[in-house]
Design a protein around this motif. Structure first.
Motif, PDB file in Angstrom:
ATOM      1  N   GLY A 279      34.884  47.318  21.089  1.00  0.00           N
ATOM      2  CA  GLY A 279      35.606  47.064  22.330  1.00  0.00           C
ATOM      3  C   GLY A 279      36.799  46.157  22.137  1.00  0.00           C
ATOM      4  O   GLY A 279      37.634  46.001  23.017  1.00  0.00           O
ATOM      5  N   LYS A 280      36.908  45.520  20.944  1.00  0.00           N
ATOM      6  CA  LYS A 280      38.068  44.688  20.636  1.00  0.00           C
ATOM      7  C   LYS A 280      38.842  45.356  19.507  1.00  0.00           C
ATOM      8  O   LYS A 280      38.240  45.922  18.591  1.00  0.00           O
ATOM      9  N   ALA A 281      40.160  45.291  19.602  1.00  0.00           N
ATOM     10  CA  ALA A 281      40.982  45.954  18.593  1.00  0.00           C
ATOM     11  C   ALA A 281      41.889  44.962  17.893  1.00  0.00           C
ATOM     12  O   ALA A 281      42.659  44.247  18.541  1.00  0.00           O
ATOM     13  N   GLY A 282      41.800  44.925  16.576  1.00  0.00           N
ATOM     14  CA  GLY A 282      42.688  44.091  15.787  1.00  0.00           C
ATOM     15  C   GLY A 282      43.667  44.969  15.049  1.00  0.00           C
ATOM     16  O   GLY A 282      43.281  45.979  14.474  1.00  0.00           O
ATOM     17  N   ASN A 283      44.935  44.616  15.085  1.00  0.00           N
ATOM     18  CA  ASN A 283      45.967  45.435  14.457  1.00  0.00           C
ATOM     19  C   ASN A 283      46.625  44.657  13.336  1.00  0.00           C
ATOM     20  O   ASN A 283      46.748  43.432  13.400  1.00  0.00           O
ATOM     21  N   LEU A 284      47.043  45.372  12.319  1.00  0.00           N
ATOM     22  CA  LEU A 284      47.672  44.715  11.192  1.00  0.00           C
ATOM     23  C   LEU A 284      49.000  45.392  10.900  1.00  0.00           C
ATOM     24  O   LEU A 284      49.033  46.584  10.599  1.00  0.00           O
ATOM     25  N   LEU A 285      50.080  44.631  11.011  1.00  0.00           N
ATOM     26  CA  LEU A 285      51.413  45.176  10.795  1.00  0.00           C
ATOM     27  C   LEU A 285      51.947  44.628   9.488  1.00  0.00           C
ATOM     28  O   LEU A 285      51.842  43.426   9.233  1.00  0.00           O
ATOM     29  N   TYR A 286      52.548  45.497   8.688  1.00  0.00           N
ATOM     30  CA  TYR A 286      53.128  45.002   7.433  1.00  0.00           C
ATOM     31  C   TYR A 286      54.373  45.795   7.078  1.00  0.00           C
ATOM     32  O   TYR A 286      54.611  46.880   7.599  1.00  0.00           O
ATOM     33  N   ALA A 287      55.130  45.234   6.184  1.00  0.00           N
ATOM     34  CA  ALA A 287      56.336  45.930   5.684  1.00  0.00           C
ATOM     35  C   ALA A 287      56.564  45.468   4.237  1.00  0.00           C
ATOM     36  O   ALA A 287      55.599  45.291   3.498  1.00  0.00           O
ATOM     37  N   MET A 288      57.806  45.249   3.884  1.00  0.00           N
ATOM     38  CA  MET A 288      58.109  45.005   2.474  1.00  0.00           C
ATOM     39  C   MET A 288      57.528  43.701   1.948  1.00  0.00           C
ATOM     40  O   MET A 288      57.342  43.528   0.752  1.00  0.00           O
ATOM     41  N   GLY A 289      57.264  42.754   2.841  1.00  0.00           N
ATOM     42  CA  GLY A 289      56.655  41.499   2.392  1.00  0.00           C
ATOM     43  C   GLY A 289      55.313  41.729   1.749  1.00  0.00           C
ATOM     44  O   GLY A 289      54.839  40.917   0.946  1.00  0.00           O
ATOM     45  N   ALA A 290      54.690  42.851   2.090  1.00  0.00           N
ATOM     46  CA  ALA A 290      53.393  43.169   1.497  1.00  0.00           C
ATOM     47  C   ALA A 290      53.550  44.035   0.254  1.00  0.00           C
ATOM     48  O   ALA A 290      52.815  43.881  -0.717  1.00  0.00           O
ATOM     49  N   THR A 291      54.513  44.962   0.292  1.00  0.00           N
ATOM     50  CA  THR A 291      54.556  45.958  -0.784  1.00  0.00           C
ATOM     51  C   THR A 291      55.408  45.560  -1.982  1.00  0.00           C
ATOM     52  O   THR A 291      55.145  46.003  -3.094  1.00  0.00           O
ATOM     53  N   GLN A 292      56.424  44.741  -1.758  1.00  0.00           N
ATOM     54  CA  GLN A 292      57.354  44.483  -2.868  1.00  0.00           C
ATOM     55  C   GLN A 292      56.849  43.382  -3.784  1.00  0.00           C
ATOM     56  O   GLN A 292      57.488  42.333  -3.965  1.00  0.00           O
ATOM     57  N   HIS A 293      55.695  43.621  -4.339  1.00  0.00           N
ATOM     58  CA  HIS A 293      55.065  42.709  -5.303  1.00  0.00           C
ATOM     59  C   HIS A 293      54.486  43.532  -6.427  1.00  0.00           C
ATOM     60  O   HIS A 293      54.259  44.734  -6.273  1.00  0.00           O
ATOM     61  N   THR A 294      54.167  42.882  -7.553  1.00  0.00           N
ATOM     62  CA  THR A 294      53.594  43.615  -8.682  1.00  0.00           C
ATOM     63  C   THR A 294      52.162  44.041  -8.396  1.00  0.00           C
ATOM     64  O   THR A 294      51.533  44.703  -9.206  1.00  0.00           O
ATOM     65  N   TYR A 295      51.637  43.673  -7.260  1.00  0.00           N
ATOM     66  CA  TYR A 295      50.313  44.112  -6.803  1.00  0.00           C
ATOM     67  C   TYR A 295      50.407  44.554  -5.349  1.00  0.00           C
ATOM     68  O   TYR A 295      49.465  44.392  -4.571  1.00  0.00           O
TER      69      TYR A 295
END
Lengths: 271, 213, 801
Positions: free
Chosen positions: C196-212
């Motif tokens: 009944g509760k919804a948590g959302n997670l937004l991401y962009a390059m801050g997450a992907t532009q890493h060696t992991y």
């Protein structure tokens, strides 16, 4: 017809400056020449080609953190507008919907509005030496709102920090928002509800007006009132009195001059 | 009728240039002062004229003074000398101007007290005009708005005083019955002369000095 | 996005991490504001206070590159809380929809035991042997499970072991995030674990532009699965794409390692089509799993038929040998960094640079600009003369010294051509032409089509693999139309010549064609659905707008939506249902898989996974689902350049990261380059500034390049606001003006002060607003899986100019 207004909620503003560009795009305004001066804010000031801008202010908040305060800067469309009072050509005038409209064709370039506005909004463009210039300021997108469209800044705003509608409805919305904000921002305030008879561009502020760079309790400058409401009528009265006085003097003097001439003639005749 | 030279050609030329500029200043200024006339100020042309006229208004007397340093200085000094004679003039003024009783007025100098007063006010208020005008023209952005706001106000007040006196000046120059007697005073600014009778009657002291030499 | 933009308004708690979405996705941010208007909380995690932070409820600072520690800490918190307060979580979701219950090969070992690596690490090959990353299968080939989640080899317990080291103290030491703030985030976000509760997670390059980077996203997946947030309204993981059609470009596989529809490229180990199919088509013993990738043969054959028509037949393996075969790892050989290294070495002679400006946008600008000098020819297709197109006359270069022949083909902008664009929410929206292009500018379609025709013509005379080119159908009309292309993408029944209904009609016998199977269904005999603009929100008012344009796959707006209902098909959240099983059918969104609810014998919820269960453990499960290159679980490593010793394990950096050949010679260390640097964007400019730095209104807003520095660091170095500063890395140096700000604060990393500075990367030597390029500083290293460059965390030195 109910007064229209714009409500700017600084707590929802993300300072994207879509409003700045939308205004220029709609009105075909030129870009000002700018340079980096240590902040995201640009242009540095309003101009005849920049009618709205967002001000950026970083302040330290109580918990060792920072608040980035954004504040719109543009014509506030006062109910009691100093600019309208001092404009000699009625280029600036009150539109029936409440905002301060502007007919650029009538502008004489005198710049009184520039100097008397309590918010320092209107700006001139032209030759300051010859005096050939025109001023400009936000026109409340008169051509849009009279065609059932929102002002272009309002239309563009992605976060609904800017909304447009009947003034009393926006006052109610603004007051409610201030109430909600008070939990996190005890200084939250609805700016423009009462100032200068009520502004047609109101701001929901998270901080006190000074922190946002706004004048506290802005007034029409005393000199404008002294000029328009005191000196001008007094001047007319004074000149009128002088003319009346001179006219009276003429009548009396002429009568006496004639009398004198009559007496002289009589004397001469007797001789 | 014998005529006496009162004003030299340069003096007359200066007078017309200066008053011409003054008239332009008044008219174009009125466009901004009287709301009903505001439409005449549209597109700045009247303000351009105001500025051109203002430059002339400032330059003309400067040139005049520089060209006739001695006499100018004498005249200016005399304008600041006020004494018993002026009081006499003031006492005689109502009878003289309302009842045209020429005998009530003691003999006057080249400038009677009234003219001296006019000159005096001009000397005081012209700089006020000029200074407030310069502030409004050149210092809009370098000084606080309050300076401009007060300048407008003071410029207005000065205008009312000077304009009132200006109306009196014209009235007395060409309209008042007394001034039209004895050939009138207007000619003094046209060919520079007035009749001897006029001179005797209105500027007796000066006439005596002039005819003696 | 697993969901779409409008759906974000349904969230109760939104975590924006690795994204500055108010800045870079302003229009989409509207929906986040709607969520906030309903009472949702916005948590913003970022090394720096941004314009997103200005409207966030909670600002959480963290050192660039420590996201896995942060999310890992949250995962540990949730695991511990699940054990203490199971009623606050949706354990049916976790046990039935994810592989949390699956038992893993007992030989699998993780970084907790192996000091930072997983079992199977081959140091010479620099890759993992994933033989131990497998499930324990029973005699029928079905994974063994422990629904009590207690077996030490079950995924849940292995997850617990993996993140046991990620306690609050260590999280604070590594990320610099204050402990109480971190716990507040954990409390707020874990509350969305309740049905009944919804948590959302937004991401962009801050997450992907890493060696992991890919593992950063895996960490989000693990967290959201534990919280039962995948597939529900207001939940999911939202990749905020950086361009209005980059989702489309990914779908059409403008990437080195895939063919359109996310089909793997052919490898030189595939000798026949069947070899390829064996390698990439997962098989699964448990028939309750739809195992959708088992349909791969239909999609690849239909793709080859689309490209080669009658020249692709059973006899020639449907043109299998027409396509190039990759040797080894496609990304490490043929993605951006690798291409420019090859160019720099003189291996690549010609470069068709379409709608791209690598001279500003690529990492290690000095190397990449110098690489352009080695080309025989360069063709730039763009709206303006970009830095790449004008590399030969850039400051410091004498054009007479440059031998490269440079062509500039003016291109139409997006309003001057028609066709579809696909947004982050997978919505495929048709756009009409709004204006004519200036001068000779042409749409990309026309340019590429004509170029292709010319190339085909030339190859008529022969050449290497000539029939791969001459046999292309390449028939999109004269002039070409986007309509013809979209129809090919949808696919045809070649026996009737009619458009197929959708990808369920595709076959592997050569009787169907399809340009991109995932898009199949967007334009069939009923019409071009991408042109629809109906505002019907559907029966459940969750902002679905199913009749606005068309979204893939099959117009399913929220993917994984089978997980939004319980085993009986009843929504977990009856106020925001996505799908609902009523009277023998699904109502609401297009259901994921379409089968009956699980309680009635229906298939498992996650149809794209061979085992039908979402992968908390990203293991080696089946062909094409072998787990990521750097591990089945995310593990914290420091960025390739870091001033900090890895406090999670003895393995400093991601052992599997991909580095350009030249990278090692240009690696900076903290003694010479003591400060962490990151790059980012401002809303006023876009990407490499090729467009925006030619527009006066935008140059007015942001005229010059600048470097953001904390007041503390500025004080230390005697730098005042607006002072010119020089920033230097092992790759090069730039000069720009300083912006001294309160919004960056030094990090306390295990008692040491670590300073971080940041800068936008939009500037270059072309345009109205010129400036130095941030990417002069960035390294030629990238993610272990995608090789996306590590733009977000590297080392620099800073001084007053």
């Amino acid at each position: 017809m109910a007064d229209k207004a714009i409500l700017y909620d600084s707590s929802k503003c993300t300072a994207c400056r879509g409003c700045q560009v939308a205004c220029k795009q709609w009105w075909g305004l030129e870009a000002d020449k700018t340079e980096f001066w240590g902040t995201y804010e640009n242009p540095r000031d309003l101009s005849a080609d920049t009618w709205v801008k967002i001000r950026f202010n970083e302040i330290s908040n109580g918990n060792g953190g920072v608040d980035w305060i954004f504040t719109r800067q543009s014509c506030m469309h006062c109910t009691d507008a100093a600019c309208v009072r001092v404009c000699p050509t009625k280029a600036l005038y009150y539109y029936p919907l409440g905002f301060v409209a502007y007919d650029k064709d009538l502008c004489s370039g005198c710049g009184y509005c520039v100097e008397f506005c309590p918010f320092d909004v209107p700006r001139a463009k032209g030759n300051d030496i010859t005096g050939i210039r025109k001023i400009d300021k936000c026109r409340f997108c008169i051509d849009r709102i009279t065609n059932d469209l929102e002002p272009s800044c309002v239309k563009t705003c992605p976060t609904d920090a800017l909304i447009f509608g009947d003034r009393d409805e926006l006052v109610a919305i603004g007051k409610q928002r201030v109430q909600e904000l008070k939990a996190t921002y005890p200084d939250a305030y609805l700016y423009g509800e009462k100032e200068l008879g009520g502004l047609h561009v109101m701001y929901v502020l998270t901080q006190s007006p000074e922190v946002h760079g706004l004048p506290v309790d802005p007034q029409v400058p005393a000199t404008a009132i002294a000029w328009q409401d005191v000196i001008q009528p007094l001047g007319y009265a004074a000149i009128g009195l002088v003319v009346a006085g001179l006219g009276l003097n003429y009548l009396v003097a002429r009568a006496n001059a004639n009398k004198e001439a009559e007496v002289k003639a009589k004397v001469k005749a007797k001789e | 009728m014998e005529r006496v030279q009162k004003y030299t050609k340069p003096a007359r030329v200066f007078h017309w240039i200066h008053s011409g500029a003054f008239l332009l200043l008044v008219i174009t200024g009125l466009f901004l002062f009287i709301p009903a006339l505001g439409f005449l100020a549209v597109d700045s042309w009247s303000r351009v004229i105001h500025r051109v006229a203002a430059v002339i208004f400032v330059l003309a007397p400067l040139i005049e003074i520089l060209a006739n340093r001695k006499t100018s200085w004498e005249t200016i000094k005399s304008v600041f000398k006020w004494g018993a004679d002026d009081l006499e003039w003031a006492k005689a003024m109502p009878r003289y101007y309302f009842f045209c009783d020429e005998s009530s007025m003691p003999p006057q100098e080249e400038m009677n007290t009234g003219q001296k007063l006019w000159f005096f006010l001009l000397l005081i208020f012209s700089p006020i005009f000029v200074i407030t005008g310069i502030l409004m023209w050149f210092f809009k952005y370098s000084l606080p708005s309050a300076v401009f706001q007060w300048s407008v106000f003071v410029h207005d007040v000065a205008f009312i005083v000077i304009f009132a006196m200006f109306l009196v000046h014209i009235y007395l120059g060409v309209i008042h019955p007394l001034m039209r007697k004895h050939g009138g005073s207007f000619s003094s600014m046209v060919d520079g002369t007035v009749t001897a009778d006029y001179a005797k009657s209105h500027h007796g002291k000066w006439y005596q000095k002039v005819t003696k030499s | 996005m697993t969901s779409h933009f409008n759906d974000v308004a349904n969230s109760d708690c939104i975590m924006a991490i690795g994204t500055n979405c108010a800045e870079n996705h302003p229009a989409a941010f509207h929906h986040i504001m709607k969520a906030k208007g309903r009472g949702a909380k916005l948590i913003n995690v970022d090394p720096r206070y941004t314009r997103t932070t200005a409207v966030a409820d909670l600002y959480v600072p963290l050192r660039s590159g420590t996201d896995i520690t942060f999310i890992g800490g949250m995962i540990k918190y949730v695991i511990d809380d699940i054990e203490k307060n199971p009623d606050n979580y949706n354990l049916i979701y976790v046990t039935e929809y994810t592989n949390a219950t699956f038992l893993v090969n007992p030989d699998y070992k993780g970084p907790a035991e192996l000091d930072g690596v997983f079992s199977g690490w081959d140091a010479t090959k620099k890759s993992y042997n994933k033989a131990t990353w497998t499930y324990q299968l029973d005699e029928n080939g079905i994974p063994r499970r422990d629904k009590t989640l207690k077996d030490p080899n079950c995924v849940f317990q292995l997850l617990k072991k993996q993140f046991a080291r990620y306690d609050v103290d260590r999280v604070n030491k590594i990320t610099g995030t204050p402990k109480d703030l971190f716990l507040e985030v954990c409390k707020l976000f874990s509350a969305t674990g309740k049905p009944g509760k919804a948590g959302n997670l937004l991401y962009a390059m801050g997450a992907t532009q890493h060696t992991y980077g890919a593992q950063n996203i895996r960490a989000y997946a693990v967290l959201q699965l534990l919280l039962g947030n995948m597939g529900i309204a207001g939940g999911g993981i939202q990749a905020l794409r950086g361009e209005h059609n980059v989702q489309g470009s990914t779908d059409m596989a403008l990437l080195a390692h895939i063919l359109p529809g996310y089909l793997p490229v052919f490898s030189n180990t595939d000798k026949t089509l069947q070899d390829y199919l064996n390698r990439v088509t997962p098989k699964w013993a448990d028939t309750r799993s739809l195992n959708w990738w088992s349909n791969t043969p239909k999609y690849i054959v239909s793709l080859l038929k689309a490209w080669y028509g009658d020249a692709a037949t059973k006899d020639n393996d449907f043109g299998f040998n027409y396509l190039p075969k990759v040797t080894g790892n496609a990304n490490s050989k043929h993605s951006h960094i690798a291409l420019f290294e090859a160019m720099y070495q003189g291996i690549i002679k010609g470069f068709l640079c379409i709608g791209q400006n690598p001279a500003v946008g690529g990492p290690n600008s000095v190397l990449e600009r110098d690489a352009l000098h080695k080309l025989d020819w360069l063709v730039c297709v763009d709206l303006w003369e970009t830095e790449t197109a004008s590399f030969w006359k850039r400051p410091g270069v004498n054009p007479a010294d440059v031998k490269t022949e440079v062509f500039v083909l003016p291109a139409a902008c997006h309003y001057e051509k028609e066709g579809t664009v696909t947004n982050s929410g997978r919505w495929v929206q048709w756009r009409y032409k709004g204006a004519n292009s200036p001068g000779d500018a042409k749409p990309d379609l026309d340019i590429i089509y004509e170029l292709g025709l010319k190339v085909k013509e030339v190859y008529q005379a022969g050449g290497p693999n000539a029939d791969a080119i001459t046999n292309l159908t390449w028939d999109y009309g004269h002039p070409p139309t986007a309509d013809a292309v979209l129809r090919e993408i949808n696919g045809y029944d070649l026996t009737t010549g009619k458009l197929v209904n959708n990808f369920t009609a595709l076959k592997d016998d050569g009787t169907t064609s399809c340009g991109e199977w995932v898009y199949s269904g967007c334009y069939n005999e009923t019409g071009n659905f991408t042109q629809r603009r109906e505002l019907d929100d559907g029966p459940y008012n969750i902002g679905l707008f199913s009749k606005w344009a068309w979204c893939w796959p099959l117009n399913r707006r929220i993917v994984y939506n089978r997980a939004s209902v319980d085993l009986n098909g009843e929504p977990w959240d009856k106020e925001h249902p996505v799908i609902w099983w009523k009277e023998g059918k699904w109502t609401g969104d297009v259901p994921d898989g379409g089968a009956k609810p699980m309680a009635e014998g229906g298939s498992y919820a996650f149809i794209m996974c061979p085992d039908g269960h979402a992968h908390i453990f990203g293991g080696n499960v089946a062909p094409r689902t072998a787990g990521l290159a750097d591990g089945p679980f995310p593990e914290h490593y420091e960025p390739w350049e870091s001033p900090v010793q890895n406090m999670m394990s003895g393995t400093q950096t991601n052992p599997a990261l991909l580095a350009g050949a030249s990278a090692a010679e240009q690696k900076g260390t903290a003694d010479k380059y003591p400060y962490v640097a990151t790059t980012y964007r401002v809303v006023e400019h876009w990407q490499s500034g090729a467009m925006t730095r030619h527009l006066p209104w935008l140059c007015e807003l942001m005229p010059e390049m600048f470097i953001e520095i904390s007041e503390e660091l500025a004080n230390e170095l005697g730098i005042k606001n607006v002072d010119k500063v020089i920033v230097e890395s092992a790759r090069g140096n730039i000069e720009a003006k300083a912006l001294v700000t309160k919004r960056f604060k030094p990090f306390q990393i295990d008692g040491k002060v670590v300073h971080e500075i940041g800068m936008p990367w939009h500037w270059g030597y072309a345009g109205i607003a010129k400036g130095d390029s941030a990417n002069v500083l960035t390294p030629h290293v990238g993610d272990a899986n995608t090789m996306i460059p590590e733009y977000k965390a590297f080392l620099v030195n800073l001084r007053k100019a």
